[in-house]
Design an enzyme around this catalytic site. Structure first.
Site, PDB file in Angstrom:
ATOM      1  N   SER A  98      -3.403 -27.606  32.457  1.00 37.49           N
ATOM      2  CA  SER A  98      -4.828 -27.342  32.748  1.00 37.49           C
ATOM      3  C   SER A  98      -5.245 -28.027  34.042  1.00 37.49           C
ATOM      4  O   SER A  98      -5.939 -27.445  34.881  1.00 37.49           O
ATOM      5  CB  SER A  98      -5.697 -27.883  31.605  1.00 37.49           C
ATOM      6  N   ASP A 132      -4.119 -26.134  21.314  1.00 38.61           N
ATOM      7  CA  ASP A 132      -2.762 -25.656  21.631  1.00 38.61           C
ATOM      8  C   ASP A 132      -1.690 -26.325  20.772  1.00 38.61           C
ATOM      9  O   ASP A 132      -0.515 -25.981  20.871  1.00 38.61           O
ATOM     10  CB  ASP A 132      -2.450 -25.920  23.108  1.00 38.61           C
TER      11      ASP A 132
HETATM   12  C1  S3P Z   1      -7.148 -24.020  28.680  1.00 44.32           C
HETATM   13  C2  S3P Z   1      -8.039 -23.798  27.650  1.00 44.32           C
HETATM   14  C3  S3P Z   1      -7.634 -23.378  26.294  1.00 44.32           C
HETATM   15  C4  S3P Z   1      -6.137 -23.582  26.056  1.00 44.32           C
HETATM   16  C5  S3P Z   1      -5.313 -23.126  27.228  1.00 44.32           C
HETATM   17  C6  S3P Z   1      -5.693 -23.886  28.494  1.00 44.32           C
HETATM   18  C7  S3P Z   1      -7.669 -24.429  29.993  1.00 44.32           C
HETATM   19  O1  S3P Z   1      -7.918 -22.007  26.145  1.00 44.32           O
HETATM   20  O2  S3P Z   1      -5.732 -22.909  24.891  1.00 44.32           O
HETATM   21  O3  S3P Z   1      -3.935 -23.347  26.967  1.00 44.32           O
HETATM   22  O4  S3P Z   1      -6.881 -24.902  30.836  1.00 44.32           O
HETATM   23  O5  S3P Z   1      -8.882 -24.299  30.197  1.00 44.32           O
HETATM   24  P1  S3P Z   1      -9.350 -21.492  25.626  1.00 44.32           P
HETATM   25  O6  S3P Z   1     -10.350 -21.746  26.683  1.00 44.32           O
HETATM   26  O7  S3P Z   1      -9.156 -20.015  25.382  1.00 44.32           O
HETATM   27  O8  S3P Z   1      -9.606 -22.266  24.350  1.00 44.32           O
END
Ligand code: S3P
Length: 448
Positions: A28, A329
């Site tokens: 992220s 996750d």
């Molecule tokens: C992420 C947000 C999450 C996560 C993804 C990465 C991000 O998704 O599941 O692996 O970097 O903002 P969602 O926003 O759909 O919950």
């Protein structure tokens, strides 16, 4: 990008795991570091960047829109074009498997006077994009997506941005950091205040990093406990030096491996422990897991620590639904820990797991059942009866677990393979490259 030829791999009981390791950079934070650097005026430097396929897809798209991005030794240098300076890409942007790249970059394009078409692999092409199309359309972007028979808006899609875009106030209908970040990124090039109301806290890396780049962003909490995030555009971002910490979502696989493989003792250095991401560690500690954090420090506004973990008997618990966003996750690997615990582990509030890289509730249920684990699949969670530390089935013929182009399903069952009687195969290891290059070697290294 992941090759189309599946690469099956076997994971077998390995003996205890021990050693001091580090995991690749946070996915992220890596996406955000590249994107904000590309929007700053001047040269940013990034170390610790995750060089997984998802992040490389973001880098390629930013290059296609005019940013110069180079790597020398361990340092990535990004020559930003400035907010508002993105150029029309010549070809469709291939997002591979990456929902984060897609949703964040859609936000970016939405308030620039350019248009971009987004394409992706078979997994990404099934994922819902309506959640970002709604707010970005309110800001004035014209978005044409493929509509599915079950009324979802999916890739391929084209975003035609509006410049200047219209600032909005938007209450997030789903707890999603991707949606929040898409709107914030669109807000950067939008005159006036873009405001997001976030009833349920999700990972806050975008807010932290935007502050670091000098954006005018304020975060408050209202009387009902909702976070109110206000960003004033048009922003001018100043280039930064960013150190990306290790990804807690990758460390999670090794933490659970350390807990469930008898005799294990592992240290994972330099892992991000932002509370909006650290729910799994708390749940595992509540199950009896011996996990501790040492050398806690702040790096680039993000809390970081070394994680110590050793084999522990685990006890099943009821996982509170409200902890889900801070470990969204990590449920696949939690389910493996639950399968080895004594007693029942109950999870709920996990509808979002059905729209990740795969339907993670159904893929995990199928795979665990193939290992003889007793469970119930509900609409919004799994209830798992643990083996009480006994090895999981395996045997002959070896179960072959379907990973459905989902890196976290692949790594979860790779870890499960270490506590089977005689091993299991996963049908394809290739998806692991999206987030955790070197995973297999790291696991082998800990076992030897
Ligand atoms: C992420 C947000 C999450 C996560 C993804 C990465 C991000 O998704 O599941 O692996 O970097 O903002 P969602 O926003 O759909 O919950």
């Amino acid at each position: 990008m992941t090759s189309n030829t599946p690469k099956p791999v076997t994971f077998k009981p390995s003996g205890s795991l021990s050693g001091k390791i580090s995991v690749p950079g946070d996915k992220s934070i890596s996406h955000r570091a590249l994107i904000l650097s590309a929007l700053a005026v001047g040269k940013s430097r990034i170390t610790g960047l995750l060089e997984g396929e998802d992040v490389l897809a973001t880098a390629a798209a930013l290059r296609a829109m005019g940013a110069r991005i180079e790597k020398k030794d361990d340092v990535w240098t990004v020559h930003g074009v400035g907010v508002g300076g993105l150029m029309q890409p010549g070809n469709a942007l291939d997002m591979g498997n990456s929902g984060t790249s897609t949703r964040l970059l859609m936000g970016l394009v939405a308030s620039h006077g350019i248009s971009a078409t987004f394409i992706g692999d078979a997994s990404l092409t099934k994922r819902p994009m309506g959640r970002v199309i709604d707010p970005l359309s309110q800001m004035g972007a014209d978005i044409r997506a493929r509509e599915t028979s079950d009324h979802k808006s999916c890739l391929p899609l084209t975003v035609r941005g509006l410049c200047p875009a219209i600032p909005i106030e938007y209450r997030l209908p789903v707890a999603s950091a991707q949606v929040k970040s898409a709107i914030l990124l669109a807000g950067l090039n939008t005159p006036g205040i873009t405001r997001i109301i976030e009833p349920v806290l999700t990972r806050d890396h975008s807010e932290t990093m935007l502050k670091g780049f000098g954006a005018d962003i304020r975060v408050e909490t209202d009387a009902e406990g909702c976070r109110i995030i206000s960003l004033t555009g048009e922003a001018e971002l100043k280039p930064q030096k960013i150190k990306v910490p290790g990804d807690p979502s990758s460390a999670a696989f090794l933490v659970v491996a350390g807990l469930i493989v008898p005799g294990s003792d592992i240290i994972i250095e330099n892992v991000g422990i932002n509370p909006t991401r650290a729910g799994l560690f708390e749940v595992l500690q509540n199950m009896g897991g011996n996990i501790s954090f040492k050398k806690e420090r702040i790096v680039g506004g993000e809390p970081v620590a070394d994680i110590y973990v050793s084999h522990s008997p685990l006890t099943g618990i009821e996982v509170p639904a409200d902890i889900a966003p801070s470990m969204i996750d990590e449920f696949p690997i939690l389910f493996i820990a639950a399968a080895m615990a004594s007693g029942e582990t109950t999870t709920s509030g996990l509808h979002e797991l059905r729209v990740k890289e795969s339907d993670r509730l159904s893929q995990m249920a199928k795979g665990l059942e193939a290992l003889g684990v007793k469970l119930a699949e509900k609409d919004d969670g799994l209830v798992i009866e643990g083996s009480g530390g006994k090895l999981l089935a395996g045997g002959r013929p070896k179960p072959v677990i379907e990973t459905a182009l989902d890196h976290r399903i692949a790594m979860s069952f790779a870890v499960a393979g270490l506590v089977t009687k005689s091993g299991l195969a996963i049908d394809d290891i290739a998806p692991v490259q999206t987030s955790f290059p070197g995973f297999q070697d790291l696991v082998t290294g800990l076992a030897s």
